[in-house]
Write a protein that holds these residues in place. Structure first.
Motif, PDB file in Angstrom:
ATOM      1  N   GLN A 200       0.858  -1.191   0.000  1.00 19.43           N
ATOM      2  CA  GLN A 200       0.000   0.000   0.000  1.00 19.43           C
ATOM      3  C   GLN A 200       0.889   1.233   0.000  1.00 19.43           C
ATOM      4  OE1 GLN A 200      -3.133   0.300  -0.121  1.00 19.43           O
ATOM      5  NE2 GLN A 200      -4.234  -1.294   1.029  1.00 19.43           N
ATOM      6  N   ASN A 201       0.353   2.368  -0.443  1.00 21.72           N
ATOM      7  CA  ASN A 201       1.053   3.649  -0.296  1.00 21.72           C
ATOM      8  C   ASN A 201       1.045   4.058   1.173  1.00 21.72           C
ATOM      9  OD1 ASN A 201       1.466   3.936  -3.067  1.00 21.72           O
ATOM     10  ND2 ASN A 201      -0.573   4.828  -3.350  1.00 21.72           N
ATOM     11  N   PRO A 202       2.017   4.844   1.629  1.00 21.71           N
ATOM     12  CA  PRO A 202       3.240   5.199   0.925  1.00 21.71           C
ATOM     13  C   PRO A 202       4.332   4.164   1.193  1.00 21.71           C
ATOM     14  CG  PRO A 202       3.102   6.438   2.984  1.00 21.71           C
ATOM     15  CD  PRO A 202       1.900   5.527   2.945  1.00 21.71           C
ATOM     16  N   PHE A 203       5.245   4.034   0.254  1.00 19.61           N
ATOM     17  CA  PHE A 203       6.332   3.082   0.450  1.00 19.61           C
ATOM     18  C   PHE A 203       7.572   3.510  -0.324  1.00 19.61           C
ATOM     19  CE2 PHE A 203       3.964   1.732  -3.258  1.00 19.61           C
ATOM     20  CZ  PHE A 203       4.886   1.168  -4.141  1.00 19.61           C
ATOM     21  N   ARG A 204       8.710   2.936   0.069  1.00 16.66           N
ATOM     22  CA  ARG A 204      10.005   3.204  -0.557  1.00 16.66           C
ATOM     23  C   ARG A 204       9.964   2.840  -2.034  1.00 16.66           C
ATOM     24  NH1 ARG A 204      15.442   0.442   1.842  1.00 16.66           N
ATOM     25  NH2 ARG A 204      15.614   2.538   2.728  1.00 16.66           N
ATOM     26  N   CYS A 205      10.484   3.709  -2.870  1.00 14.57           N
ATOM     27  CA  CYS A 205      10.612   3.467  -4.311  1.00 14.57           C
ATOM     28  C   CYS A 205       9.308   2.991  -4.957  1.00 14.57           C
ATOM     29  CB  CYS A 205      11.725   2.467  -4.601  1.00 14.57           C
ATOM     30  SG  CYS A 205      12.176   2.442  -6.355  1.00 14.57           S
ATOM     31  N   PRO A 206       8.359   3.919  -5.127  1.00 14.80           N
ATOM     32  CA  PRO A 206       7.054   3.539  -5.700  1.00 14.80           C
ATOM     33  C   PRO A 206       7.124   2.779  -7.033  1.00 14.80           C
ATOM     34  CG  PRO A 206       6.983   5.785  -4.868  1.00 14.80           C
ATOM     35  CD  PRO A 206       8.415   5.351  -4.749  1.00 14.80           C
ATOM     36  N   ALA A 344       4.212  15.509  -1.310  1.00  9.78           N
ATOM     37  CA  ALA A 344       4.171  15.036  -2.697  1.00  9.78           C
ATOM     38  C   ALA A 344       5.454  14.325  -3.129  1.00  9.78           C
ATOM     39  CB  ALA A 344       3.901  16.218  -3.636  1.00  9.78           C
ATOM     40  N   MET A 345       6.518  14.440  -2.336  1.00  7.63           N
ATOM     41  CA  MET A 345       7.769  13.798  -2.758  1.00  7.63           C
ATOM     42  C   MET A 345       7.697  12.290  -2.525  1.00  7.63           C
ATOM     43  SD  MET A 345      10.791  16.300  -1.358  1.00  7.63           S
ATOM     44  CE  MET A 345      12.068  15.802  -2.514  1.00  7.63           C
ATOM     45  N   PRO A 346       8.082  11.489  -3.515  1.00  8.47           N
ATOM     46  CA  PRO A 346       8.096  10.044  -3.302  1.00  8.47           C
ATOM     47  C   PRO A 346       9.247   9.647  -2.373  1.00  8.47           C
ATOM     48  CG  PRO A 346       9.061  10.573  -5.426  1.00  8.47           C
ATOM     49  CD  PRO A 346       8.544  11.864  -4.854  1.00  8.47           C
ATOM     50  N   LYS A 347       9.153   8.474  -1.798  1.00 12.32           N
ATOM     51  CA  LYS A 347      10.247   7.962  -0.958  1.00 12.32           C
ATOM     52  C   LYS A 347      11.297   7.352  -1.875  1.00 12.32           C
ATOM     53  CE  LYS A 347       7.244   7.199   2.953  1.00 12.32           C
ATOM     54  NZ  LYS A 347       7.624   8.470   3.614  1.00 12.32           N
TER      55      LYS A 347
END
Ligand SMILES: Cc1cc2nc3c(=O)[nH]c(=O)nc-3n(C[C@H](O)[C@H](O)[C@H](O)COP(=O)(O)OP(=O)(O)OC[C@H]3O[C@@H](n4cnc5c(N)ncnc54)[C@H](O)[C@@H]3O)c2cc1C
Lengths: 443, 130
Positions: A200-206, A344-347
């Motif tokens: 599920q979101n959020p997670f490392r390296c989408p 908004a920044m991805p992991k």
């Protein structure tokens, strides 16, 4: 103050001590401790960084740029760091783990950073000290924490840390996990099935799970063309899903009867509810799936250290002030990278590197008593949908209305075009980026 | 020690600048803060000379500005630079250009910390003006 710290920072240290701690080249190169004339004055503030991965290492290097005189210590539990970046390539044999292995030697010698290899076990925020497993206590003026992620195995009935170390590997921290997945992939029998279950979101390296699925399909196409990969997803959308699915159509027969990839969305019942390690099967809303290998990438939360230090909120992640990455929970403590809530920044590694630079300026400004400058962040995630087929997502970010949000009209994924050069060039850039990125982080 | 003195003067100028500019809420990030964000592709301080992405260190400011504006306006073909450039205003592009122009034209690995600190301080001291 511990002995360790005295040895490093006491003004009475001898040249021999300096060489012992920082290496001969560092002392010879500058003739000084810091980079300017003040050889780490006793009054110089001490910034301690917990975790020498992407966020921590970048931070130390760039804090040295922002403040030549501050004392910097990184405490990292492992002597070597294996990047997750390109670790999917290792599973299919495009890279070796050796090529992804780095250390903090240059950070130590070129940027005059004290590197301690030890595990952090606690902190006392009132006394401003941290404790390590080997029994050292270090005092700090500012603390920076970048400990990565932790997995929520409990979200899947039948799953556990033990099972994840013996049979149902995640491959989401690079190293033995990566090699174990490679072994399993190579052992999938003719016409067999590999399952990848993204979190599920959020997670490392989408994009990570989908790049991995692409690589598995490419591997099967070459070595085991009747085998297939099934992606069991709790979500209905994923990052770059437009360009990824277009690539799957072009490369792997996606949406045809002979597709090498099948993607089961959340609404179609893709969420994995339980796993049976002995029978290699998973239970989902859409029924039971049996396979020859199962790669569950579990749901995630902030790294254990961040939890232990009480830096997380109810979401399991660390709330920060957007202008500086300073914890909203503990003043004077900063959280970088995957553990932080960066809107908004991805992991991603790119994000962790970006945040580290903003934080380095903020810490330097704060120590000097200056107002903070305006924060600017960025992220570019290149992924491969095949060895020579790249897809990307990019954005510049600013703090607006209290949140980190895309700036201008920068946010966007690779356009889907008929130009054959686009995905090929993106793949070239991705390889270029990886080589360059690790240099920006570790040297 | 000559280098060190030069560095100290520059650093003093930098701190002073930071202090004066601190009086009003900053309208945009400094050239250096923005330029650091380009490093993962273009090298630390733009000093990567052996990869596909072009080095930015030492690039004449006009060349940088023209390229970024062309990317942003869609008049120059791009793979991802069009997306990146759309995140920056004219003033921001100019500040980055002025900063990169002052960085050593030299592979990062062969640049000493002192040399880089001097170049970075000199670039910050321009306040983003050519
Ligand atoms: C398969 C895969 C592919 C990826 N590909 C990309 C990519 O192409 N591009 C990209 O930008 N990102 C990519 N990423 C994401 C990237 O790896 C992470 O986002 C990044 O590493 C986050 O940095 P961090 O500093 O938060 O954590 P990490 O880099 O994980 O660093 C955390 C460090 O803290 C240390 N640590 C933790 N606890 C302690 C303790 N108690 N004491 C001492 N040390 C401790 C750890 O040992 C580790 O070194 C990928 C990830 C995966 C899984």
């Amino acid at each position: 103050m511990s002995q360790l710290e005295n040895k490093v920072f006491d003004s009475k240290v001898t040249r021999r001590d300096l060489i012992k701690v920082f290496g001969a080249s560092a002392v010879a190169a500058t003739g000084l401790f810091g980079a300017s004339k003040n050889a780490f004055a006793k009054s110089a503030p001490h910034v301690v960084v917990l975790g020498g991965g992407v966020g921590g290492s970048t931070f130390a290097k760039y804090l040295r740029f922002a403040d030549p005189d501050v004392k910097i210590t990184i405490i990292e539990q492992f002597p070597e760091y294996i990047t997750c970046l390109r670790s999917n390539d290792v599973i299919v044999g495009y890279h070796t783990l050796d090529e992804l292995t780095f250390n903090l030697d240059t950070i130590k010698s070129k940027y005059n950073v004290n590197v301690v290899i030890d595990k952090v076990i606690g902190a006392d925020f009132d006394k401003r000290t941290v404790q390590t497993a080997k029994g050292h206590t270090l005092s700090y003026d500012k603390l920076v924490v970048s400990p990565g992620i932790d997995f929520k195995f409990e979200d899947y009935e039948g799953h556990s840390k033990e099972l994840a170390e013996t049979k149902i590997f995640h491959g989401y921290k690079a190293g033995p996990q990566t090699l174990a997945l490679r072994q399993q992939l190579l052992s999938v029998p003719k016409g067999g099935t590999a399952i990848i279950a993204p979190p599920q979101n959020p997670f490392r390296c989408p994009p990570g799970p989908y790049e991995r699925a692409s690589f598995f399909a490419e591997y099967f196409q070459k070595h085991n063309p009747t085998a297939k990969v099934i992606v069991l997803d709790p979500k209905d959308r994923f990052t770059k899903d437009g360009p990824f699915k277009k690539a799957w159509e072009r490369l792997y027969g996606y949406k045809t009867d002979n597709s090498l990839i099948e993607w089961v969305s959340g609404s179609e019942g893709g969420r994995v509810l339980s796993v049976d390690g002995d029978n290699l099967s998973v239970e989902t809303m859409a029924g039971t799936f049996k396979a020859d290998m199962i790669n569950i990438i579990p749901n995630q939360r902030a790294g254990k250290l961040a939890q232990k230090l009480g830096l997380t909120d109810a979401s399991g992640w660390c709330p920060i002030k957007r202008e500086s990455m300073e914890s909203q929970i503990q003043p004077g403590v900063y959280v970088l990278g995957d553990s932080s809530i960066a809107d908004a920044m991805p992991k991603s590694g790119y994000s962790a590197n970006s945040q580290a630079k903003v934080c380095a300026r903020a810490v330097a400004d704060t120590l000097r008593g200056n107002e903070l400058g305006k924060a600017i962040y960025s992220n570019v995630c290149y992924s491969l949908a095949g060895e020579n087929y790249g897809v990307s997502i990019a954005a510049i970010y600013e703090v607006r209305d209290g949140l980190i949000q895309p700036k201008g009209k920068s946010a966007g994924v690779s356009p889907i075009t008929d130009k054959p050069a686009q995905p090929i060039l993106e793949a070239v850039y991705q390889k270029n980026w990886q080589r360059e990125f690790v240099k920006d982080v570790f040297s | 020690m000559k280098q060190s003195m030069k560095l100290n003067t520059l650093l003093a100028a930098f701190s002073l600048m930071a202090a004066t500019s601190a009086q009003a809420e900053p309208q945009m990030a400094t050239g250096g803060a923005m330029a650091w964000q380009c490093a993962p592709c273009h090298g630390t301080n733009g000093q990567e000379f052996v990869e596909a992405m072009p080095p930015l260190a030492g690039m004449p400011a006009k060349q940088f500005i023209d390229a970024m504006i062309a990317y942003r306006e869609g008049t120059r073909a791009a793979i991802i630079m069009d997306r990146v450039a759309r995140g920056f205003t004219d003033d921001e592009i100019k500040a980055m250009a002025a900063w990169f122009e002052k960085q050593p034209v030299k592979q990062w690995e062969n640049t000493s910390l002192t040399e880089s600190l001097e170049a970075q301080a000199a670039a910050e001291a321009t306040g983003g003006q050519e």
